[in-house]
Design an enzyme around this catalytic site. Structure first.
Site, PDB file in Angstrom:
ATOM      1  N   ILE A 125      -5.741   5.906   0.150  1.00 38.03           N
ATOM      2  CA  ILE A 125      -5.188   6.049  -1.191  1.00 38.03           C
ATOM      3  C   ILE A 125      -3.721   5.616  -1.237  1.00 38.03           C
ATOM      4  O   ILE A 125      -3.008   5.715  -0.231  1.00 38.03           O
ATOM      5  CB  ILE A 125      -5.352   7.508  -1.682  1.00 38.03           C
ATOM      6  CG1 ILE A 125      -4.908   7.671  -3.145  1.00 38.03           C
ATOM      7  CG2 ILE A 125      -4.613   8.495  -0.778  1.00 38.03           C
ATOM      8  CD1 ILE A 125      -5.317   9.000  -3.772  1.00 38.03           C
ATOM      9  N   CYS A 126      -3.301   5.121  -2.396  1.00 32.82           N
ATOM     10  CA  CYS A 126      -1.910   4.793  -2.685  1.00 32.82           C
ATOM     11  C   CYS A 126      -1.437   3.612  -1.830  1.00 32.82           C
ATOM     12  O   CYS A 126      -1.923   2.504  -1.979  1.00 32.82           O
ATOM     13  CB  CYS A 126      -1.039   6.032  -2.498  1.00 32.82           C
ATOM     14  SG  CYS A 126       0.616   5.902  -3.213  1.00 32.82           S
ATOM     15  N   ALA A 127      -0.521   3.830  -0.914  1.00 30.64           N
ATOM     16  CA  ALA A 127      -0.047   2.758  -0.042  1.00 30.64           C
ATOM     17  C   ALA A 127      -0.975   2.513   1.138  1.00 30.64           C
ATOM     18  O   ALA A 127      -0.924   1.447   1.760  1.00 30.64           O
ATOM     19  CB  ALA A 127       1.356   3.085   0.474  1.00 30.64           C
TER      20      ALA A 127
ATOM     21  N   HIS B 157      -1.974   1.719  -4.909  1.00 29.67           N
ATOM     22  CA  HIS B 157      -0.808   1.816  -5.788  1.00 29.67           C
ATOM     23  C   HIS B 157      -0.433   0.396  -6.219  1.00 29.67           C
ATOM     24  O   HIS B 157      -0.476  -0.541  -5.405  1.00 29.67           O
ATOM     25  CB  HIS B 157       0.362   2.464  -5.054  1.00 29.67           C
ATOM     26  CG  HIS B 157       1.497   2.814  -5.953  1.00 29.67           C
ATOM     27  ND1 HIS B 157       2.403   1.870  -6.405  1.00 29.67           N
ATOM     28  CD2 HIS B 157       1.868   3.996  -6.507  1.00 29.67           C
ATOM     29  CE1 HIS B 157       3.283   2.453  -7.196  1.00 29.67           C
ATOM     30  NE2 HIS B 157       2.988   3.746  -7.279  1.00 29.67           N
TER      31      HIS B 157
ATOM     32  N   SER C 151      -8.100   4.337  -3.645  1.00 29.24           N
ATOM     33  CA  SER C 151      -7.615   4.887  -4.907  1.00 29.24           C
ATOM     34  C   SER C 151      -6.122   4.603  -5.040  1.00 29.24           C
ATOM     35  O   SER C 151      -5.495   4.064  -4.122  1.00 29.24           O
ATOM     36  CB  SER C 151      -7.925   6.377  -4.987  1.00 29.24           C
ATOM     37  OG  SER C 151      -7.657   6.887  -6.276  1.00 29.24           O
TER      38      SER C 151
END
Length: 217
Positions: A132-134, A153, A181
């Site tokens: 998720i994200c980075a 992200h 995500s």
């Protein structure tokens, strides 16, 4: 179960910091999740993921990247891992390996050969990998899931769009064994998607309902 503690630790960590100690569910029949926790990880992405998975009766092992000492996250929340990554990989197979984001935490994940080994082993077995994200950029660094559909992200898109089929308009993307995500605000759906894949859509919906969250498998 996650419990919040107040305790002093060395290296500048004081009573003012929140400390989360992770205790593993002992149900041997449960599915197994490994969450790799690096210094500088995004604490919402870690905590929500661990909490939601445990609500789904999934056995969660929180492994410190370097050891099992307290880990300071991106907003100074301090998390006490269950064990080290080195020890965690000796305990058997995991149904999913989860990578929280956070810029500093993700850099550590990218630079860790041990993380690369774990991810490649998981991929070779067809096991779930969730980032998720980075953290999807750590997948790219270690050569995981090239060409698959992913998200991240938005700031990470330039590093990923040439290697993957990048999806801008979904909060959670699954392509085969890879779940990705976008950031802290999408972590509930991220964790519920993992829960759905491991223990079923009905369990995921029940977990969401108990949290007053709406989840659509």
């Amino acid at each position: 179960m996650l419990s919040v503690l107040r305790k002093s630790f060395p290296n500048g960590v004081t009573h003012a910091h929140r400390v989360i100690r992770c205790k593993s569910n002992q149900d041997k029949c449960a599915k197994n999740a490994l969450i790799i926790l690096a210094p500088g990880a995004e604490e919402m992405e870690f905590t929500i993921s661990a909490d939601v998975l445990r609500r789904g009766k999934i056995l969660v092992t929180v492994a410190g990247l370097h050891d099992c000492e307290p880990v300071k996250c991106s907003r100074s929340v301090v998390i006490v891992p269950d064990t080290s990554l080195e020890e965690a990989v000796t305990r058997g197979d995991y149904d999913v390996v989860v990578l929280p984001g956070g810029l500093a935490g993700n850099k550590a994940l990218m630079n860790s050969s041990a993380v690369g080994d774990v991810l490649r082993c998981q991929e070779s077995k067809g096991g779930l990998i969730a980032a998720i994200c980075a953290a999807p950029t750590a997948l790219a660094k270690h050569g995981i899931g090239k060409g698959k559909s992913i998200t991240s992200h938005p700031d990470m898109k330039p590093q990923l769009k040439e290697l993957y089929c990048y999806i801008d308009d979904k909060t959670v993307v699954q392509d085969g064994n890879i779940i990705t995500s976008r950031g802290p605000g999408t972590t509930f759906d991220f964790a519920l998607k993992i829960t759905e894949q491991l223990v079923g859509a009905e369990v995921a919906k029940e977990v969401a309902k108990a949290m007053l969250w709406t989840y659509k498998p």
